[in-house]
Motif scaffolding. Structure first.
Motif, short mmCIF file in Angstrom:
data_model
loop_
_atom_site.label_atom_id
_atom_site.label_comp_id
_atom_site.label_asym_id
_atom_site.label_seq_id
_atom_site.Cartn_x
_atom_site.Cartn_y
_atom_site.Cartn_z
N MET A 294 0.84 -1.18 0.00
CA MET A 294 0.00 0.00 0.00
C MET A 294 0.88 1.24 0.00
O MET A 294 1.96 1.25 0.59
N SER A 295 0.40 2.31 -0.65
CA SER A 295 1.13 3.57 -0.75
C SER A 295 0.35 4.67 -0.05
O SER A 295 -0.83 4.87 -0.34
N LEU A 296 1.02 5.39 0.83
CA LEU A 296 0.38 6.50 1.53
C LEU A 296 0.54 7.76 0.69
O LEU A 296 1.64 8.08 0.24
N ARG A 297 -0.57 8.48 0.46
CA ARG A 297 -0.57 9.67 -0.39
C ARG A 297 -1.34 10.82 0.26
O ARG A 297 -2.33 10.60 0.94
N HIS A 298 -0.87 12.04 0.00
CA HIS A 298 -1.65 13.26 0.27
C HIS A 298 -2.34 13.61 -1.04
O HIS A 298 -1.71 13.60 -2.09
N VAL A 299 -3.62 13.91 -0.98
CA VAL A 299 -4.37 14.27 -2.18
C VAL A 299 -5.18 15.52 -1.88
O VAL A 299 -5.84 15.60 -0.84
N ILE A 300 -5.12 16.50 -2.77
CA ILE A 300 -5.95 17.70 -2.65
C ILE A 300 -6.85 17.77 -3.87
O ILE A 300 -6.37 17.68 -5.01
N VAL A 301 -8.16 17.87 -3.61
CA VAL A 301 -9.14 17.93 -4.70
C VAL A 301 -10.02 19.15 -4.56
O VAL A 301 -10.29 19.63 -3.46
N GLU A 302 -10.45 19.62 -5.69
CA GLU A 302 -11.44 20.70 -5.77
C GLU A 302 -12.72 20.05 -6.27
O GLU A 302 -12.67 19.24 -7.20
N LEU A 303 -13.85 20.38 -5.64
CA LEU A 303 -15.11 19.77 -6.03
C LEU A 303 -16.24 20.76 -5.85
O LEU A 303 -16.07 21.77 -5.15
N PRO A 304 -17.37 20.52 -6.50
CA PRO A 304 -18.50 21.42 -6.34
C PRO A 304 -18.92 21.49 -4.87
O PRO A 304 -18.95 20.46 -4.19
N ASP A 305 -19.20 22.68 -4.38
CA ASP A 305 -19.62 22.88 -2.99
C ASP A 305 -21.13 22.71 -2.90
O ASP A 305 -21.88 23.68 -2.81
N ARG A 306 -21.55 21.45 -2.99
CA ARG A 306 -22.98 21.13 -2.91
C ARG A 306 -23.13 19.76 -2.24
O ARG A 306 -22.20 18.94 -2.27
N PRO A 307 -24.27 19.51 -1.63
CA PRO A 307 -24.49 18.23 -0.97
C PRO A 307 -24.26 17.05 -1.91
O PRO A 307 -24.71 17.07 -3.06
N GLY A 308 -23.55 16.05 -1.44
CA GLY A 308 -23.31 14.84 -2.21
C GLY A 308 -21.98 14.78 -2.92
O GLY A 308 -21.52 13.70 -3.27
N SER A 309 -21.34 15.93 -3.17
CA SER A 309 -20.07 15.92 -3.91
C SER A 309 -18.97 15.18 -3.16
O SER A 309 -18.28 14.34 -3.74
N LEU A 310 -18.81 15.47 -1.89
CA LEU A 310 -17.80 14.78 -1.10
C LEU A 310 -18.14 13.30 -1.00
O LEU A 310 -17.24 12.44 -1.08
N GLY A 311 -19.41 12.99 -0.89
CA GLY A 311 -19.84 11.59 -0.85
C GLY A 311 -19.47 10.83 -2.11
O GLY A 311 -19.09 9.67 -2.05
N GLN A 312 -19.56 11.48 -3.26
CA GLN A 312 -19.17 10.83 -4.51
C GLN A 312 -17.67 10.50 -4.50
O GLN A 312 -17.27 9.42 -4.94
N VAL A 313 -16.87 11.43 -4.00
CA VAL A 313 -15.42 11.22 -3.94
C VAL A 313 -15.10 10.07 -2.98
O VAL A 313 -14.35 9.15 -3.32
#
Length: 92
Positions: free
Chosen positions: A1-20
């Motif tokens: 397994m590889s440990l990673r830092h990830v930064i994402v930009e996503l729509p600021d609306r309900p459900g977007s973080l859940g999709q990710v």
């Protein structure tokens, strides 16, 4: 397994973080930490520390995340610790 830092930009609306997070789970990626860096009502920027299960997922993770509508990977970098989210991030 590889440990990673990830930064994402996503729509600021309900459900977007859940999709990710749902995609990460389906890929077998273990979310170790997560925090919201910013949000303005239109766009949110979130930071993750994740454990990626294999080389193929590791190489394709940015492209897979960006298949979600409105998601953009801003940075991904290897890390050797999950003791804190702060650290060096390399732009993709």
């Amino acid at each position: 397994m590889s440990l990673r830092h990830v930064i994402v930009e996503l729509p600021d609306r309900p459900g977007s973080l859940g999709q990710v997070t749902t995609l990460l789970g389906r890929l077998g990626v273990d979310i170790r930490q997560m925090r919201v860096l910013s949000r303005d009502g239109a766009v949110a920027t979130d930071e993750f520390v994740v454990n990626v299960p294999g080389a193929v997922i590791d190489r394709t993770l940015p492209e897979l995340l960006e298949e979600i509508q409105g998601v953009r990977v801003l940075a991904i970098a290897a890390t050797d610790t999950d003791s804190g989210i702060a650290g060096a991030i390399v732009a993709v």
